[in-house]
Design an enzyme around this catalytic site. Structure first.
Site, PDB file in Angstrom:
ATOM      1  N   CYS A   1       0.813  -1.219   0.000  1.00 49.70           N
ATOM      2  CA  CYS A   1       0.000   0.000   0.000  1.00 49.70           C
ATOM      3  C   CYS A   1       0.849   1.272   0.000  1.00 49.70           C
ATOM      4  CB  CYS A   1      -0.972  -0.004   1.172  1.00 49.70           C
ATOM      5  SG  CYS A   1      -0.218   0.042   2.824  1.00 49.70           S
TER       6      CYS A   1
ATOM      7  N   HIS B   1      -2.599   1.176   6.764  1.00 51.75           N
ATOM      8  CA  HIS B   1      -2.986   1.049   5.354  1.00 51.75           C
ATOM      9  C   HIS B   1      -3.093   2.456   4.772  1.00 51.75           C
ATOM     10  CE1 HIS B   1      -4.382  -0.803   1.758  1.00 51.75           C
ATOM     11  NE2 HIS B   1      -5.575  -0.212   1.794  1.00 51.75           N
TER      12      HIS B   1
ATOM     13  N   HIS C   1      -6.074   1.781  -4.250  1.00 51.76           N
ATOM     14  CA  HIS C   1      -5.062   1.320  -3.282  1.00 51.76           C
ATOM     15  C   HIS C   1      -4.534  -0.054  -3.652  1.00 51.76           C
ATOM     16  CE1 HIS C   1      -8.316  -0.878  -0.645  1.00 51.76           C
ATOM     17  NE2 HIS C   1      -8.769  -0.686  -1.875  1.00 51.76           N
TER      18      HIS C   1
END
Length: 227
Positions: free
Chosen positions: A35, A98, A110
């Site tokens: 990420c 994240h 993402h």
């Protein structure tokens, strides 16, 4: 100057084409991202951070606040191109955090383990699995800012500089940036980056606050800090 659409176009081109991995060096691409490496590369593609930037983590992104990112304090203010970081600063490494990019308030771009790569999540599918959609100490939002002039260059270099004349400490490598402190003649500055911007040379370091700071050392004609 930074361009949100170039940043997003880079990311969209990776949807369904790039896998997910947190392992090094696989996470550095081009076949895999995690990420945070995905967001770093998007920021580079958009011209918001230098191409020589360390491809770091969510913690690295947190430290970009005030330099390359501006914090947004309400979900209601979210715009296309804003970045979210889910996780507590200082504890967001690995599975603790994240990050990704908003395409709209109800749509994010993402790299994630659930979809085994770069994907888009919306409120119609699994967006709520990743975000609470409200700003808190464990869900924060940031907007990329264009703070560097075209043609800048950053060199990763460890060193100890000697101050010759009083110099200002700034939150960005710009004489238009706010002054945070002052170094006086005879004091030393330990730095980890050297760069050029707006006709000045700068050194940079991470302060005790965990935020990156900048000090101008000369303009090509005069030098007020010796490295």
């Amino acid at each position: 100057m930074g361009n949100i659409e170039k940043m997003i176009d880079f990311g969209l081109a990776k949807v369904g084409r790039v896998g997910y991995s947190m392992a090094y060096p696989a996470r550095l691409g081009p076949k895999f991202y995690d990420c945070s490496s995905f967001v770093h590369y998007c920021l580079i593609a958009g011209g918001f951070i230098p191409r020589t930037s360390l491809i770091g983590s969510t913690e690295t992104l947190f430290k970009m606040k005030g330099v390359y990112l501006k914090e947004i304090y309400s979900y209601n203010e979210i715009q296309r191109g804003d970045i979210f970081i889910r996780g507590i600063e200082g504890k967001s490494l690995g599975a603790g955090g994240h990050t990704g990019i908003f395409l709209a308030k109800d749509k994010i771009l993402h790299a994630n383990y659930r979809h085994r790569g770069v994907s888009i999540s919306t409120s119609r599918d699994d967006l709520n699995s990743f975000l609470a959609l409200r700003r808190s100490y464990k869900e924060r939002y940031f907007r990329p800012i264009a703070s560097l002039s075209p043609g800048y260059a950053i060199v990763e270099k460890l060193g100890r500089a000697l101050v010759l004349k009083a110099v200002n400490v700034r939150e960005r490598p710009s004489t238009r940036s706010g002054v945070l402190a002052v170094y006086y003649p005879g004091e030393a500055i330990h730095y980890d980056q050297v760069l050029e911007n707006e006709g000045y040379r700068w050194i940079s370091y991470i302060a005790l606050s965990g935020k990156r700071r900048y000090v101008s050392i000369g303009d090509g004609k005069s030098t007020w800090v010796r490295i």
